[in-house]
Design an enzyme around this catalytic site. Structure first.
Site, PDB file in Angstrom:
ATOM      1  N   GLY A  12       0.966  -1.234   0.059  1.00  0.00           N
ATOM      2  CA  GLY A  12       0.047  -0.043  -0.139  1.00  0.00           C
ATOM      3  C   GLY A  12       0.882   1.268   0.147  1.00  0.00           C
ATOM      4  O   GLY A  12       0.604   2.383   0.657  1.00  0.00           O
ATOM      5  N   GLY A  15      -0.315   4.739  -1.126  1.00  0.00           N
ATOM      6  CA  GLY A  15      -1.607   5.342  -0.100  1.00  0.00           C
ATOM      7  C   GLY A  15      -1.278   6.243   0.611  1.00  0.00           C
ATOM      8  O   GLY A  15      -0.277   7.028   0.869  1.00  0.00           O
ATOM      9  N   LEU A  17      -1.469   6.703   4.211  1.00  0.00           N
ATOM     10  CA  LEU A  17      -0.732   6.567   5.356  1.00  0.00           C
ATOM     11  C   LEU A  17       0.817   6.240   4.949  1.00  0.00           C
ATOM     12  O   LEU A  17       1.579   6.924   5.689  1.00  0.00           O
ATOM     13  CB  LEU A  17      -1.118   5.222   6.184  1.00  0.00           C
ATOM     14  N   ASP A 176      -1.558   0.436  17.186  1.00  0.00           N
ATOM     15  CA  ASP A 176      -2.544   1.317  17.561  1.00  0.00           C
ATOM     16  C   ASP A 176      -1.776   2.514  17.967  1.00  0.00           C
ATOM     17  O   ASP A 176      -1.089   2.804  18.738  1.00  0.00           O
ATOM     18  CB  ASP A 176      -3.007   0.899  19.085  1.00  0.00           C
ATOM     19  N   HIS A 177      -1.982   3.509  16.719  1.00  0.00           N
ATOM     20  CA  HIS A 177      -1.001   4.725  16.932  1.00  0.00           C
ATOM     21  C   HIS A 177      -1.171   5.573  18.198  1.00  0.00           C
ATOM     22  O   HIS A 177      -0.261   6.517  18.238  1.00  0.00           O
ATOM     23  CB  HIS A 177      -1.200   5.464  15.583  1.00  0.00           C
ATOM     24  N   HIS A 239      -8.282   2.757  20.783  1.00  0.00           N
ATOM     25  CA  HIS A 239      -7.363   3.915  21.485  1.00  0.00           C
ATOM     26  C   HIS A 239      -8.241   4.133  22.620  1.00  0.00           C
ATOM     27  O   HIS A 239      -7.291   4.312  23.685  1.00  0.00           O
ATOM     28  CB  HIS A 239      -7.750   5.084  20.458  1.00  0.00           C
TER      29      HIS A 239
HETATM   30  P1  NAD Z   1      -5.273   4.327   0.869  1.00  0.00           P
HETATM   31  O1  NAD Z   1      -6.686   3.609   0.232  1.00  0.00           O
HETATM   32  O2  NAD Z   1      -4.948   5.609   0.804  1.00  0.00           O
HETATM   33  O3  NAD Z   1      -4.280   3.299   0.437  1.00  0.00           O
HETATM   34  C1  NAD Z   1      -4.197   2.052  -0.196  1.00  0.00           C
HETATM   35  C2  NAD Z   1      -3.002   1.587  -0.736  1.00  0.00           C
HETATM   36  O4  NAD Z   1      -3.389  -0.111  -1.262  1.00  0.00           O
HETATM   37  C3  NAD Z   1      -2.645   2.052  -1.981  1.00  0.00           C
HETATM   38  O5  NAD Z   1      -1.244   2.091  -2.124  1.00  0.00           O
HETATM   39  C4  NAD Z   1      -3.095   0.989  -3.306  1.00  0.00           C
HETATM   40  O6  NAD Z   1      -2.384   1.098  -4.293  1.00  0.00           O
HETATM   41  C5  NAD Z   1      -2.958  -0.323  -2.567  1.00  0.00           C
HETATM   42  N1  NAD Z   1      -3.983  -1.353  -3.085  1.00  0.00           N
HETATM   43  C6  NAD Z   1      -5.261  -1.226  -3.064  1.00  0.00           C
HETATM   44  N2  NAD Z   1      -5.924  -2.120  -3.764  1.00  0.00           N
HETATM   45  C7  NAD Z   1      -4.734  -2.913  -3.909  1.00  0.00           C
HETATM   46  C8  NAD Z   1      -4.554  -4.375  -4.561  1.00  0.00           C
HETATM   47  N3  NAD Z   1      -5.780  -5.156  -5.091  1.00  0.00           N
HETATM   48  N4  NAD Z   1      -3.511  -4.737  -4.960  1.00  0.00           N
HETATM   49  C9  NAD Z   1      -2.444  -4.122  -4.343  1.00  0.00           C
HETATM   50  N5  NAD Z   1      -2.334  -2.791  -3.741  1.00  0.00           N
HETATM   51  C10 NAD Z   1      -3.695  -2.387  -3.646  1.00  0.00           C
HETATM   52  O7  NAD Z   1      -5.384   3.921   2.412  1.00  0.00           O
HETATM   53  P2  NAD Z   1      -4.742   4.354   3.858  1.00  0.00           P
HETATM   54  O8  NAD Z   1      -5.434   5.523   4.110  1.00  0.00           O
HETATM   55  O9  NAD Z   1      -3.428   4.697   3.416  1.00  0.00           O
HETATM   56  O10 NAD Z   1      -4.788   3.176   4.795  1.00  0.00           O
HETATM   57  C11 NAD Z   1      -4.132   2.010   4.900  1.00  0.00           C
HETATM   58  C12 NAD Z   1      -4.440   1.432   6.069  1.00  0.00           C
HETATM   59  O11 NAD Z   1      -4.097   2.197   7.320  1.00  0.00           O
HETATM   60  C13 NAD Z   1      -5.856   1.071   6.388  1.00  0.00           C
HETATM   61  O12 NAD Z   1      -5.896  -0.017   7.035  1.00  0.00           O
HETATM   62  C14 NAD Z   1      -6.415   2.299   7.229  1.00  0.00           C
HETATM   63  O13 NAD Z   1      -7.329   2.070   8.189  1.00  0.00           O
HETATM   64  C15 NAD Z   1      -5.124   2.376   8.099  1.00  0.00           C
HETATM   65  N6  NAD Z   1      -5.029   3.749   8.726  1.00  0.00           N
HETATM   66  C16 NAD Z   1      -4.605   4.718   7.690  1.00  0.00           C
HETATM   67  C17 NAD Z   1      -4.500   6.113   8.539  1.00  0.00           C
HETATM   68  C18 NAD Z   1      -4.224   7.083   7.589  1.00  0.00           C
HETATM   69  O14 NAD Z   1      -4.026   8.248   8.066  1.00  0.00           O
HETATM   70  N7  NAD Z   1      -4.625   7.366   6.374  1.00  0.00           N
HETATM   71  C19 NAD Z   1      -4.367   6.355   9.907  1.00  0.00           C
HETATM   72  C20 NAD Z   1      -4.605   5.177  10.757  1.00  0.00           C
HETATM   73  C21 NAD Z   1      -4.545   3.766   9.964  1.00  0.00           C
END
Ligand code: NAD
Length: 488
Positions: A12, A15, A17, A176-177, A239
Site C-alpha cells: 500500500g 496510499g 498512510l 494502535d497509533h 484507542h
Molecule cells: P489508501 O486507500 O490511501 O491506500 C491503499 C493502498 O493500497 C494504495 O497504495 C493502493 O495502491 C493499495 N491497494 C489497494 N488495492 C490493492 C490491490 N488489489 N493490490 C495491491 N495494492 C492495492 O489507504 P490508507 O489511508 O493509506 O490506509 C491504509 C491502512 O492504514 C488502512 O488499514 C487504514 O485503516 C489504516 N490507517 C490509515 C491512516 C491514515 O492516516 N491514512 C491512519 C490510521 C490507520
C-alpha cells in the site's frame, strides 16, 4: 534483540498512510542513524518505475518535514514493485525481487512486512506471504498490521487465525497509533515513577477518571468506511480502551513486553460487561447534526458524501466503564469521543476524592477537588490542580495549577508516533503494540454494546456540530453527581 538491519516491505506504498506518516518517519530514523542497513520495497497496484516511486517518497518527506539533507541518499534505498494482492505469481516475483535486494544490501534475511492497506487484504496477504515463500527467511520476520483489526470478535478471530498461520504472536505488531503518542507512553511513568501518585491511585482516593478524545473534523472522505464502523469501533474498541488499560493496570513486575501486556490484559479481563437493556444506563451514542465550527457552517452527518440519508451510525460515543477488581471497584472511568465536537483535544482528567471537611472559604463556590490532567494532544503535558491560600486574603483557598508542558515535542527532533512505533518494530520491541488477548477482550466488551444498539433505531441527529455531544452524555455523569471537566 537490537538488530536493526531490515528489508521493509510496505504494502500500500502509494496510499495516504505511507505518504503522510511512514516515509517521513523512516526518513527521521535514517537521519538520526537509528537504522542499520536497510532497504524498502514499496508494493501497490499501479505500475510505477523505481525512479517515480523514489520521487514520490522524496515529495512526501519534503511535504511533511520541509527540505532535508541526504534525501537522495535516503530514497536510493527505495524500490517499487507493482503487485496484485490476490495473485500468487505476483508474490513469487516479489519474493525473487526481495531475495535480490536482501543480498545486495546484506540484510541478513530480516524482514518487516507493513500492511498499509484496506483491512480486507490483511488476511489474504498474510496467507500468501507464507504460501509463496516470502516468510521463508533466515533472519527475523515481523508483520505490522494497521487498524481496524476486525469488525467484531468473530471477524477479528478469523483474521487472527489467518495471520497466525503465517506468523507467531511474537511476530505480529498490531498498530494502535495512540500507543505511539508521547503522553500516552508517559502514563505509566507518571504513575509508576512518582511516590505522590501511585499510593493514591485507587478507589480510596480517586473518585472518577475522565477520558475525552474529541475531533472538530467530520467524516470527510471516509463516509463509506465510517458507515460500517462508527465511533464505537473506530475509536473506543482500540484507542480509548488502550488508555483505560494503561490508567488502570497494576504495576508490572518489569517493563518487558510480556509483563506489561499481561497486566493490560488483566484490566480487560476485569471489565464489567453490559448487555441488552442495561447498555442504556452506561453508554450513550450520538450523531452530529448541522452546526457551526470555527465560524463555518457545516452539514449534518446524514448529508455527508457516501453516507445513508437515514444512517444509524454513531459519530459520538460516551460511556461509563467499570473495572471490577480490588483497586477500582466503584470508580467510574468515563470516556467520550466524537466527530464535529467543539474542540480538538485528547485529555485524561483524574479526579481525586474530596477532603473530609472544608475549612476554607471560597467565595460562592465549593472547594475544588484535586485534578491531575494529562494532556495528550494537541498540547502535551500535565497539570496538577491544587488549592492554596489566596495571596493577601485571610484563609481563603483558591485553585492553583502546576503545569508541565512538554515543549520539546514541537521541536524538530522529537519523534512522532509512527517513528517510535517503526523503531520499536525494528528493535523487536512489541510492548506498545496490542496483543491478541487485548484485542479479543476489547471486542467482546464492545460487541455487546453494538448488539444492543443494533436492535433499536437511534434518534439521530442528536447533537449540534460544534458542541461537546448529546445532552445524555452530560446526564451520564450528572446522575452520579459528577460532570465533565472542560477540556479547552
Ligand atoms: P489508501 O486507500 O490511501 O491506500 C491503499 C493502498 O493500497 C494504495 O497504495 C493502493 O495502491 C493499495 N491497494 C489497494 N488495492 C490493492 C490491490 N488489489 N493490490 C495491491 N495494492 C492495492 O489507504 P490508507 O489511508 O493509506 O490506509 C491504509 C491502512 O492504514 C488502512 O488499514 C487504514 O485503516 C489504516 N490507517 C490509515 C491512516 C491514515 O492516516 N491514512 C491512519 C490510521 C490507520
Amino acid at each position: 534483540e537490537q538488530n536493526r538491519t531490515s528489508l521493509i516491505m510496505i504494502f500500500g506504498a502509494t496510499g495516504d498512510l505511507a505518504k503522510r506518516k511512514l516515509f517521513p518517519s523512516l526518513y527521521r530514523l535514517f537521519s538520526k542513524n537509528k537504522m542499520d542497513k536497510f532497504a524498502v520495497i514499496g508494493v501497490a497496484r499501479r505500475a510505477l518505475s523505481n525512479e517515480d516511486f523514489q520521487r514520490s517518497v522524496k515529495e512526501s518527506v519534503i511535504s511533511a518535514l520541509g527540505n532535508k539533507e541526504n534525501l537522495d541518499e535516503f530514497v536510493s534505498h527505495f524500490y517499487y514493485q507493482s503487485h496484485d494482492v490476490a495473485d500468487s505469481s505476483s508474490y513469487v516475483s516479489l519474493r525473487k525481487f526481495a531475495d535480490q535486494i536482501d543480498e545486495n544490501y546484506e540484510l541478513e534475511g530480516n524482514r518487516i512486512f507493513y500492511l498499509a492497506m484496506a483491512p480486507e487484504f490483511f488476511g489474504p496477504i498474510a496467507l500468501h506471504l507464507k504460501s509463496d515463500g516470502l516468510t521463508d527467511v533466515k533472519g527475523y520476520k515481523r508483520l505490522v498490521i494497521e487498524k481496524p483489526f476486525g469488525h467484531d470478535l468473530e471477524s477479528a478471530k478469523e483474521l487472527n487465525q489467518q495471520i497466525r498461520s503465517a506468523f507467531s504472536e511474537k511476530e505480529v505488531y498490531r498498530i494502535d497509533h495512540y500507543l505511539g503518542k508521547e503522553m500516552v507512553r508517559n502514563i505509566e511513568v507518571i504513575r509508576f515513577a512518582n511516590a505522590i501518585f501511585e499510593p493514591l491511585w485507587n478507589n480510596r482516593y480517586i473518585s472518577n477518571i475522565q477520558i475525552t478524545s474529541s475531533e472538530t473534523l467530520g467524516v470527510e472522505e471516509r463516509g463509506r468506511y465510517y458507515e460500517t464502523s462508527g465511533a464505537l469501533r473506530d475509536m473506543l474498541q482500540n484507542h480509548m480502551m488502550q488508555m483505560v488499560a494503561l490508567l488502570a493496570m497494576e504495576p508490572p513486575i518489569s517493563l518487558t513486553t510480556d509483563e506489561v501486556r499481561s497486566e493490560k490484559v488483566r484490566v480487560f479481563r476485569s471489565l464489567r460487561t453490559f448487555e441488552g437493556e442495561e447498555v442504556k444506563q452506561y453508554f450513550v451514542r450520538g450523531q452530529y447534526g448541522e452546526g457551526t465550527i470555527q465560524d463555518e457552517k457545516v452539514p449534518k452527518y446524514r448529508d455527508e458524501a457516501m453516507v445513508d440519508k437515514e444512517s444509524n451510525t454513531e459519530t459520538f460515543v460516551a460511556g461509563k466503564i467499570m473495572i471490577d477488581n480490588f483497586r477500582w471497584a466503584g470508580v467510574p472511568f468515563y470516556i467520550r469521543t466524537g466527530k464535529r465536537m467543539a474542540t480538538k483535544s485528547t485529555k485524561i482528567v483524574v479526579q481525586f476524592k474530596d477532603i473530609p471537611m472544608n475549612l476554607y472559604y471560597q467565595p460562592e463556590k465549593m472547594l475544588n477537588p484535586n485534578l491531575l490532567v494529562i494532556h495528550i494532544q494537541p498540547e502535551e503535558g500535565i497539570t496538577l490542580h491544587l488549592n492554596a491560600k489566596k495571596a493577601g486574603g485571610h484563609l481563603d483557598a483558591q485553585e492553583v495549577k502546576l503545569s508541565f508542558a512538554n515543549t520539546g515535542i514541537h521541536a524538530m527532533n522529537t519523534p512522532e508516533g509512527y517513528e517510535k512505533l517503526l523503531y520499536d518494530c525494528m528493535r523487536g520491541d512489541a510492548t506498545n503494540f496490542t496483543h491478541w488477548d487485548e484485542v479479543a477482550y476489547s471486542w467482546a466488551f464492545v460487541d455487546k454494546i453494538s448488539e444492543a444498539w443494533e436492535k433499536t433505531k437511534a434518534e439521530f441527529p442528536n447533537y449540534e456540530s460544534g458542541t461537546m455531544g448529546p445532552k445524555a452524555a452530560d446526564e451520564l455523569l450528572e446522575k452520579d453527581g459528577f460532570f465533565w471537566w472542560p477540556v479547552t
